[in-house]
Design a protein around this motif. Structure first.
Motif, PDB file in Angstrom:
ATOM      1  N   PRO A 119       0.816  -1.215   0.000  1.00 60.74           N
ATOM      2  CA  PRO A 119       0.000   0.000   0.000  1.00 60.74           C
ATOM      3  C   PRO A 119       0.848   1.264   0.000  1.00 60.74           C
ATOM      4  N   SER A 120       0.228   2.352  -0.419  1.00 54.40           N
ATOM      5  CA  SER A 120       0.843   3.671  -0.259  1.00 54.40           C
ATOM      6  C   SER A 120       0.414   4.227   1.095  1.00 54.40           C
ATOM      7  N   TRP A 121       0.993   5.347   1.480  1.00 47.95           N
ATOM      8  CA  TRP A 121       0.648   5.928   2.776  1.00 47.95           C
ATOM      9  C   TRP A 121      -0.767   6.521   2.762  1.00 47.95           C
ATOM     10  N   LEU A 122      -1.243   6.923   1.585  1.00 48.17           N
ATOM     11  CA  LEU A 122      -2.632   7.367   1.498  1.00 48.17           C
ATOM     12  C   LEU A 122      -3.598   6.204   1.745  1.00 48.17           C
ATOM     13  N   ARG A 123      -3.173   5.021   1.363  1.00 55.68           N
ATOM     14  CA  ARG A 123      -4.013   3.848   1.640  1.00 55.68           C
ATOM     15  C   ARG A 123      -3.851   3.380   3.086  1.00 55.68           C
ATOM     16  N   ALA A 124      -2.635   3.449   3.629  1.00 54.19           N
ATOM     17  CA  ALA A 124      -2.408   2.976   4.997  1.00 54.19           C
ATOM     18  C   ALA A 124      -3.088   3.863   6.028  1.00 54.19           C
ATOM     19  N   ALA A 125      -3.176   5.170   5.745  1.00 56.82           N
ATOM     20  CA  ALA A 125      -3.789   6.110   6.684  1.00 56.82           C
ATOM     21  C   ALA A 125      -5.216   6.442   6.331  1.00 56.82           C
ATOM     22  N   ALA A 126      -5.852   5.667   5.452  1.00 58.32           N
ATOM     23  CA  ALA A 126      -7.228   5.963   5.048  1.00 58.32           C
ATOM     24  C   ALA A 126      -8.173   5.835   6.229  1.00 58.32           C
ATOM     25  N   PRO A 127      -8.981   6.852   6.524  1.00 56.91           N
ATOM     26  CA  PRO A 127      -9.879   6.778   7.704  1.00 56.91           C
ATOM     27  C   PRO A 127     -10.930   5.688   7.606  1.00 56.91           C
ATOM     28  N   SER A 128     -11.321   5.305   6.396  1.00 52.96           N
ATOM     29  CA  SER A 128     -12.378   4.292   6.268  1.00 52.96           C
ATOM     30  C   SER A 128     -11.887   2.905   6.681  1.00 52.96           C
ATOM     31  N   ASP A 129     -10.648   2.556   6.345  1.00 53.92           N
ATOM     32  CA  ASP A 129     -10.085   1.245   6.707  1.00 53.92           C
ATOM     33  C   ASP A 129      -8.591   1.439   6.982  1.00 53.92           C
ATOM     34  N   PRO A 130      -8.239   1.966   8.143  1.00 50.56           N
ATOM     35  CA  PRO A 130      -6.842   2.348   8.386  1.00 50.56           C
ATOM     36  C   PRO A 130      -5.974   1.157   8.761  1.00 50.56           C
ATOM     37  N   LEU A 131      -4.707   1.260   8.389  1.00 48.66           N
ATOM     38  CA  LEU A 131      -3.690   0.327   8.859  1.00 48.66           C
ATOM     39  C   LEU A 131      -2.911   0.893  10.041  1.00 48.66           C
ATOM     40  N   LEU A 132      -2.862   2.209  10.130  1.00 49.81           N
ATOM     41  CA  LEU A 132      -2.190   2.867  11.250  1.00 49.81           C
ATOM     42  C   LEU A 132      -3.106   2.890  12.465  1.00 49.81           C
ATOM     43  N   ALA A 133      -2.540   2.507  13.601  1.00 47.12           N
ATOM     44  CA  ALA A 133      -3.316   2.466  14.846  1.00 47.12           C
ATOM     45  C   ALA A 133      -3.346   3.846  15.481  1.00 47.12           C
ATOM     46  N   LEU A 134      -4.165   4.734  14.895  1.00 53.35           N
ATOM     47  CA  LEU A 134      -4.317   6.093  15.399  1.00 53.35           C
ATOM     48  C   LEU A 134      -5.795   6.393  15.613  1.00 53.35           C
TER      49      LEU A 134
END
Length: 887
Positions: A634-649
């Motif tokens: 993924p790109s960072w726009l995909r990893a930080a997407a609010p709908s399905d995030p990969l980042l635990a934020l």
């Protein structure tokens, strides 16, 4: 009794045996064979002792009593030197021209009487310097441990020639004492010490004994190597300079390669040392032989083994090796090798070749000695002492060769490899590493040594000698290292950083470590430092979280993991490193376990925020790959997407971070129809972020409606409903409606077909012109020699009938050309002569399928880009590529 009479009255007779008191640090005496051992012959008379001022220690009293002998000009010695051979000075005269330790004293204006001496403000300093010199010479005499060398100071002859013989002395002793002076601070036997002495700088002059007074590495402390604040990684002008770090430096002069083979003349004397000196003084030599010598690891051999070198010459049999500096001019470039049963003379053609062979023989001889001694001695204190001597020797040799660099490190590696399973291995390694700090500073460590030092950092992180390990770590980072082929080097850097973070002030030390690695300049002078450091940090994070099957959240005690995320954040504080970090992070290189840790993600969010705020395309473009919405990797726009995030934020942090990334792209290279089309799959994320009233998401939704990126009435209604759901969104939607009404008026039929703007026109003038009235019939527009830039492209794309566009000598760049190529597919003639476009913008012209004429004169067009353009534009009839690389 005058001064000279008192002097000779106190000297021993020439039939006496001269012995040096090796146990006393305050007195030196002469003892006669026939007299009692307890009787001591003093240097000075009671008259002199009475004149010594009060308040002086023993060394200062002795220096005061002998002050006339310590002066550069001694009337007693000058009178007697007139009768001597100038090439063979008295050993007592060797100290005549010695400089003081701290400064040069003006002897012409020096006080002559005792009263003047008391009134001089520099009296104490002069006495201290003289006393220190006396202690140095006494230490040198003790280390010789050869009474017969001292006996040669005078001969057995008595009579009229006694005075001359006394001052004539031993010619060879002068050279040996000067050589001993260079190594007087080292603990070794006489032959070992003399072998460490440098040869004379010129063929006719011996080395200056002033080096006796210079401090050595053993007198320095760790704080002088690396500073004291912060203690582990302070940078004093860079670690590359050994002199600035307090390390011993090679003597001034030329540098040499390690000699392996050469032609020398050889002469051998099967006599005692005294007879050899007499033969040399008489300028008499025996038969010389020419040999091609080869320096091997254990001995010296001749390619034609015959005559004097019929058998190999072992280094272990060499008692002393030194240069003969005062001799017959026809035989002046010679080395003398003292053997158990004689001496061997090697003659070279010039002084440089002689010195090269001298240093090479000394290097081979001492390397074997140190290797055998350090790896076979049991007593640790003796090994540490010899290790310090080896470090001094390796740092001061003028040889520059790969083997010279590798041999001391291999000895150090073998020393640390022994007894790896012993319980006190860590403490032993700490002591050895601290002593070898100068060697590690100037030499690159090998893989095995990296593994040993990494093991020390893992086992004893709080007590590891971090100042000594900082230079080799920095050397690994700044060199072109392939961590795939050198995993031990990466492990060493990783464990060193973990040891830094384990200290009480770990976070500040890690930040300082990054600052020292970058340097004080705006641009880091080492281009490999940033990629290597980022690779180490990412590998450490991946190794830690790879084995976690379920999400794991680190706590503050796991400093050895969080410090690497801190390093990525600290690297983004430097503009030149920010681009490198962005390139390394594209696409997302971390596993799902690392992205699921909240503490790691907080630090990654700061890194992504710094990339989004940077105006350079090389930095913020790494947030979205060529296919921004691809699922893996993924790109960072995909990893930080609010709908399905990969980042635990948290959600609000994700929305702000994602909106910042979109805003950075829209303000520069992302404001294009193709980018919004690629992001159409992430439309739910735009809607979620727009509901938080983020300006970047609202602008992106308006552009999707204006440029008809999304299709379908239902999707358009969803976007409109989202825009109207907030106050800021309603304002954006109102502006969009006004632009659409103006666009309809602009594209209405009417207006001129041709239009040219004046030379001083700007982007604002173009915007005002297009808003003035209907230009639906405008087919030809000339902006040549105006001040327009790529910002006016958003107005030019509103002209549907435009067929001819002249941008000659404007500041129209790649981003404007890319926007025109996407929105004006019917353009037929385009003039980009003398514009700052490059291959990036020229390749976008391949989308203008109707293009017939193209002018790229005086641009940055390359031959490869032009060939690709011709293949993609089959209808191109005329083109101008003069004054380009494709011409």
């Amino acid at each position: 009794m005058n001064y000279c009479q008192r002097f000779f009255f106190t000297m021993p007779s020439y039939s006496q045996e001269i012995n040096v008191d090796l146990n006393s640090n305050e007195k030196n005496g002469y003892k006669d064979k026939n007299e009692s051992r307890s009787e001591e012959v003093k240097y000075v008379t009671p008259d002199v002792e009475k004149s010594v001022p009060d308040g002086l220690n023993a060394d200062q009293k002795l220096a005061f009593a002998l002050r006339d002998f310590l002066k550069p000009s001694n009337p007693v010695l000058e009178d007697n030197d007139n009768d001597n051979d100038k090439d063979n000075p008295s050993p007592f005269a060797l100290d005549q021209n010695l400089p003081y330790i701290d400064e040069h004293v003006d002897t012409e204006n020096a006080p002559q009487s005792d009263e003047e001496l008391h009134q001089c403000p520099e009296t104490d300093e002069v006495l201290n310097n003289a006393a220190c010199r006396l202690r140095r010479w006494r230490a040198a005499s003790r280390k010789l441990r050869r009474p017969r060398i001292i006996n040669n100071l005078s001969t057995k002859d008595e009579g009229s020639n006694a005075n001359k013989n006394f001052h004539g002395g031993h010619t060879d002793l002068a050279d040996r004492l000067r050589s001993l002076a260079a190594a007087s601070s080292m603990s070794a036997s006489a032959g070992e010490l003399l072998s460490l002495a440098p040869p004379p700088s010129a063929a006719t002059a011996p080395p200056s004994p002033g080096c006796l007074l210079s401090p050595t590495l053993s007198d320095q402390s760790a704080a002088e190597y690396f500073g004291s604040s912060p203690e582990c990684c302070v940078d004093r002008g860079g670690f590359e300079s050994s002199s600035s770090a307090g390390n011993p430096a090679p003597p001034p002069g030329p540098r040499y390669k390690l000699a392996t083979e050469g032609t020398l003349r050889v002469c051998c004397f099967q006599h005692t040392r005294t007879v050899v000196d007499k033969i040399l003084a008489a300028k008499f030599l025996r038969r010389w032989e020419t040999h091609v010598l080869c320096l091997l690891e254990d001995n010296v051999i001749s390619k034609t083994p015959s005559g004097l070198l019929e058998s190999p010459l072992s280094y272990s049999c060499m008692q002393e090796v030194y240069c003969i500096s005062r001799w017959d001019p026809a035989r002046k470039y010679c080395l003398r090798i003292v053997m158990p049963h004689g001496s061997l003379l090697l003659q070279a053609n010039d002084a440089y070749t002689r010195d090269q062979w001298y240093y090479s023989i000394i290097w081979r001889r001492n390397t074997i000695r140190y290797r055998n001694f350090l790896t076979k001695t049991v007593r640790k204190e003796v090994v540490l002492k010899e290790l310090k001597n080896m470090v001094d020797f390796a740092m001061t040799t003028p040889l520059q060769d790969e083997s010279v660099t590798r041999a001391p490190l291999q000895i150090l590696t073998d020393l640390l490899s022994e007894n790896k399973n012993s319980p006190d291995w860590e403490e032993w390694t700490e002591n050895v590493t601290s002593l070898a700090a100068p060697l590690l500073t100037e030499r690159g460590v090998n893989g095995e040594l990296c593994a040993l030092l990494a093991r020390l950092c893992r086992r004893r992180p709080r007590s590891a000698p971090l100042p000594a390990l900082a230079p080799p770590v920095r050397r690994v980072l700044t060199r072109n290292v392939d961590f795939g082929k050198a995993p031990d080097a990466r492990r060493f850097v990783r464990d060193y950083i973990s040891a830094l973070s384990a200290n009480n002030s770990g976070p500040s030390l890690v930040r300082r470590f990054v600052a020292v690695t970058h340097g004080e300049r705006a641009i880091c002078p080492h281009p490999r430092a940033a990629p290597n450091l980022a690779a180490v940090a990412l590998a450490a994070l991946d190794d830690h979280f790879r084995d976690y099957t379920s999400p794991h959240c680190c706590d503050e005690s796991e400093h050895d993991v969080l410090c690497f995320a801190d390093i990525l954040e600290h690297m983004c504080e430097y503009e030149d490193w920010l681009v490198v970090v962005g390139a390394v992070l594209q696409p997302v290189p971390l596993c799902a376990g690392a992205l699921g840790c909240a503490r790691v993600c907080v630090r990654l969010a700061r890194v992504l925020g710094a990339l989004a705020r940077d105006p350079r395309c090389a930095a913020h473009a790494c947030l979205a790959a060529a296919h921004a919405a691809r699922p893996c990797p993924p790109s960072w726009l995909r990893a930080a997407a609010p709908s399905d995030p990969l980042l635990a934020l948290p959600h609000h942090q994700l929305a702000q971070l994602w909106g910042s990334m979109i805003g950075g792209l829209l303000n520069c290279c992302g404001k294009r129809k193709s980018f919004l089309q690629s992001m159409s799959k992430q439309l739910p994320d735009f809607l979620l972020v727009a509901l938080t009233e983020h300006p970047a998401a609202l602008e992106a939704l308006c552009l999707m409606l204006e440029w008809e990126v999304v299709s379908g009435e239902q999707i358009q209604l969803e976007i409109i409903a989202t825009l109207q759901g907030t106050e800021l969104g309603q304002k954006y939607y109102k502006d969009l409606c006004e632009r659409q009404q103006n666009l309809q008026k602009l594209q209405a039929e009417g207006g001129p077909r041709r239009l040219a703007l004046p030379v001083r026109a700007t982007d604002a003038d173009v915007a005002a012109l297009l808003e003035a009235g209907a230009l639906g019939n405008l087919e030809c527009l000339s902006l040549a020699f105006t001040a327009v830039t790529s910002n006016c492209a958003q107005h030019l794309i509103k002209l549907p009938s435009l067929r001819y566009l002249n941008l000659w000598a404007t500041k129209f760049g790649d981003s404007g050309v890319q926007l025109i190529a996407e929105h004006l597919p019917h353009l037929q003639v385009l003039n980009l002569c003398e514009t700052p476009i490059s291959d990036k913008g020229i390749e976008a012209l391949s989308g203008l399928s109707s293009l017939r004429r193209l002018n790229l004169n005086s641009t940055k067009l390359s031959a490869e880009a032009f060939e690709i353009l011709r293949q993609r534009l089959p209808h191109l009839q005329e083109y101008d590529i003069r004054y380009t690389e494709a011409w």
